[in-house]
Design a protein around this motif. Structure first.
Motif, PDB file in Angstrom:
ATOM      1  N   ILE A  11       0.838  -1.202   0.000  1.00 64.55           N
ATOM      2  CA  ILE A  11       0.000   0.000   0.000  1.00 64.55           C
ATOM      3  C   ILE A  11       0.870   1.249   0.000  1.00 64.55           C
ATOM      4  O   ILE A  11       0.633   2.192  -0.763  1.00 64.55           O
ATOM      5  N   LEU A  12       1.898   1.273   0.850  1.00 64.02           N
ATOM      6  CA  LEU A  12       2.765   2.446   0.943  1.00 64.02           C
ATOM      7  C   LEU A  12       3.493   2.710  -0.370  1.00 64.02           C
ATOM      8  O   LEU A  12       3.639   3.861  -0.799  1.00 64.02           O
ATOM      9  N   ARG A  13       3.941   1.659  -1.026  1.00 64.42           N
ATOM     10  CA  ARG A  13       4.599   1.810  -2.319  1.00 64.42           C
ATOM     11  C   ARG A  13       3.618   2.367  -3.354  1.00 64.42           C
ATOM     12  O   ARG A  13       3.981   3.219  -4.175  1.00 64.42           O
ATOM     13  N   ALA A  14       2.378   1.916  -3.280  1.00 62.83           N
ATOM     14  CA  ALA A  14       1.358   2.397  -4.213  1.00 62.83           C
ATOM     15  C   ALA A  14       1.076   3.882  -3.997  1.00 62.83           C
ATOM     16  O   ALA A  14       0.821   4.621  -4.956  1.00 62.83           O
ATOM     17  N   VAL A  15       1.131   4.329  -2.746  1.00 62.88           N
ATOM     18  CA  VAL A  15       0.932   5.757  -2.459  1.00 62.88           C
ATOM     19  C   VAL A  15       2.035   6.581  -3.110  1.00 62.88           C
ATOM     20  O   VAL A  15       1.756   7.587  -3.782  1.00 62.88           O
ATOM     21  N   ALA A  31      -7.558   5.643  -6.523  1.00 62.84           N
ATOM     22  CA  ALA A  31      -6.386   5.735  -7.396  1.00 62.84           C
ATOM     23  C   ALA A  31      -5.226   4.919  -6.828  1.00 62.84           C
ATOM     24  O   ALA A  31      -4.515   4.223  -7.562  1.00 62.84           O
ATOM     25  N   ILE A  32      -5.031   4.990  -5.518  1.00 63.07           N
ATOM     26  CA  ILE A  32      -3.966   4.217  -4.870  1.00 63.07           C
ATOM     27  C   ILE A  32      -4.213   2.724  -5.050  1.00 63.07           C
ATOM     28  O   ILE A  32      -3.303   1.956  -5.368  1.00 63.07           O
ATOM     29  N   VAL A  42      -8.998  -2.164   1.506  1.00 61.27           N
ATOM     30  CA  VAL A  42      -7.799  -2.687   2.168  1.00 61.27           C
ATOM     31  C   VAL A  42      -7.038  -1.559   2.867  1.00 61.27           C
ATOM     32  O   VAL A  42      -6.440  -1.759   3.935  1.00 61.27           O
ATOM     33  N   ILE A  43      -7.073  -0.377   2.278  1.00 63.85           N
ATOM     34  CA  ILE A  43      -6.363   0.769   2.852  1.00 63.85           C
ATOM     35  C   ILE A  43      -6.834   1.033   4.278  1.00 63.85           C
ATOM     36  O   ILE A  43      -6.030   1.237   5.195  1.00 63.85           O
ATOM     37  N   TYR A  44      -8.161   1.001   4.476  1.00 64.82           N
ATOM     38  CA  TYR A  44      -8.716   1.377   5.775  1.00 64.82           C
ATOM     39  C   TYR A  44      -8.640   0.246   6.798  1.00 64.82           C
ATOM     40  O   TYR A  44      -8.954   0.457   7.970  1.00 64.82           O
ATOM     41  N   TYR A  45      -8.198  -0.913   6.374  1.00 66.16           N
ATOM     42  CA  TYR A  45      -7.895  -1.982   7.316  1.00 66.16           C
ATOM     43  C   TYR A  45      -6.562  -1.709   8.007  1.00 66.16           C
ATOM     44  O   TYR A  45      -6.366  -2.046   9.179  1.00 66.16           O
ATOM     45  N   ASP A  51      -4.842  10.865   5.521  1.00 70.22           N
ATOM     46  CA  ASP A  51      -3.726  11.600   6.120  1.00 70.22           C
ATOM     47  C   ASP A  51      -2.787  10.643   6.849  1.00 70.22           C
ATOM     48  O   ASP A  51      -1.555  10.762   6.750  1.00 70.22           O
ATOM     49  N   ASP A  52      -3.354   9.698   7.581  1.00 73.09           N
ATOM     50  CA  ASP A  52      -2.547   8.683   8.261  1.00 73.09           C
ATOM     51  C   ASP A  52      -1.732   7.892   7.243  1.00 73.09           C
ATOM     52  O   ASP A  52      -0.543   7.620   7.445  1.00 73.09           O
ATOM     53  N   LEU A  53      -2.349   7.561   6.135  1.00 73.16           N
ATOM     54  CA  LEU A  53      -1.670   6.817   5.069  1.00 73.16           C
ATOM     55  C   LEU A  53      -0.569   7.649   4.426  1.00 73.16           C
ATOM     56  O   LEU A  53       0.550   7.159   4.206  1.00 73.16           O
ATOM     57  N   PHE A  54      -0.854   8.916   4.126  1.00 67.46           N
ATOM     58  CA  PHE A  54       0.149   9.776   3.496  1.00 67.46           C
ATOM     59  C   PHE A  54       1.389   9.929   4.380  1.00 67.46           C
ATOM     60  O   PHE A  54       2.528   9.851   3.897  1.00 67.46           O
ATOM     61  N   LEU A  55       1.173  10.143   5.669  1.00 68.88           N
ATOM     62  CA  LEU A  55       2.308  10.307   6.582  1.00 68.88           C
ATOM     63  C   LEU A  55       3.102   9.018   6.721  1.00 68.88           C
ATOM     64  O   LEU A  55       4.334   9.038   6.763  1.00 68.88           O
ATOM     65  N   ALA A  56       2.397   7.895   6.780  1.00 74.64           N
ATOM     66  CA  ALA A  56       3.091   6.601   6.863  1.00 74.64           C
ATOM     67  C   ALA A  56       3.919   6.361   5.604  1.00 74.64           C
ATOM     68  O   ALA A  56       5.048   5.854   5.677  1.00 74.64           O
ATOM     69  N   ALA A  57       3.375   6.738   4.453  1.00 69.87           N
ATOM     70  CA  ALA A  57       4.098   6.561   3.191  1.00 69.87           C
ATOM     71  C   ALA A  57       5.331   7.450   3.131  1.00 69.87           C
ATOM     72  O   ALA A  57       6.401   7.026   2.683  1.00 69.87           O
ATOM     73  N   MET A  58       5.197   8.687   3.616  1.00 66.58           N
ATOM     74  CA  MET A  58       6.350   9.591   3.603  1.00 66.58           C
ATOM     75  C   MET A  58       7.433   9.088   4.548  1.00 66.58           C
ATOM     76  O   MET A  58       8.627   9.096   4.193  1.00 66.58           O
ATOM     77  N   ARG A  59       7.042   8.626   5.734  1.00 67.50           N
ATOM     78  CA  ARG A  59       8.034   8.091   6.672  1.00 67.50           C
ATOM     79  C   ARG A  59       8.707   6.843   6.107  1.00 67.50           C
ATOM     80  O   ARG A  59       9.925   6.674   6.222  1.00 67.50           O
TER      81      ARG A  59
END
Length: 200
Positions: A11-15, A31-32, A42-45, A51-59
């Motif tokens: 998921i993070l790679r897809a972001v 889109a992701i 699957v994202i919300y699992y 926002d939580d996803l974006f920050l996790a992807a950036m980290r």
């Protein structure tokens, strides 16, 4: 790695890939999911919200790139060699989509204070790393009296993100190469002030 961890990494790679290719406004859950080849739910699992996803992807992306930067630069003690290595790492950042994704998140952070705070924290981490690299070559030299390390680190990061934005607009990446070429003279000057043999 567990299946849950593998799914999270996917998921993070897809972001990152979606941000780099489509930009922040178009990086929706759908889109992701399309980019990654999984259902949007699957994202919300794995994440509370986007926002939580974006920050996790950036980290996640920053952790990978920071490890790579440390691996490539930790042993270097000549400014010219450091510059060449940073040029190669910059090209890797472009190829992996990291720099484009970060630039998009910086632009998108204006709409959310929570997102902005998290993005700022990651930028701060890169500023500290950049300041440490600068200090490795300036500390103990006459140049240290005239060059403010923190401000130069901030300028380098602003250049780094801005160059990607301009390259994205006109598709011309030769400007970055030209700037690295010009910086060779400054690197040679720094090496002249403190020869590697004199560094302890």
């Amino acid at each position: 790695m567990t299946r849950k961890a593998e799914a999270r990494d996917r998921i993070l790679r897809a972001v990152i890939d979606t941000l780099a290719a489509q930009g922040f406004p178009a990086t929706t859950a759908r889109a992701i999911a399309t980019t990654g080849g999984f259902a949007p739910g699957v994202i919300y699992y794995h994440f509370d919200d986007l926002d939580d996803l974006f920050l996790a992807a950036m980290r996640h992306s920053s952790d990978l790139r920071m490890a790579r930067y440390l691996e490539r630069t930790d042993h270097l003690d000549q400014a010219a060699e450091m510059l060449q290595t940073l040029r190669e790492l910059y090209e890797e950042d472009i190829a992996t989509g990291h720099i484009a994704a970060v630039q998009q998140l910086v632009a998108g952070a204006a709409r959310s204070s929570g997102l902005a705070e998290g993005v700022r924290a990651e930028i701060d981490r890169w500023e500290e790393f950049t300041e440490q690299l600068i200090g490795r070559f300036l500390d103990g030299t006459p140049l240290a009296l005239f060059i403010p390390k923190r401000e130069v680190a901030m300028t380098i990061l602003a250049f780094y993100l801005g160059l990607e934005m301009l390259a994205h607009l006109d598709g011309d990446r030769s400007k970055g190469a030209a700037i690295f070429d010009s910086a060779k003279r400054a690197a040679a000057m720094i090496d002249a002030f403190l020869p590697p043999a004199d560094r302890d």
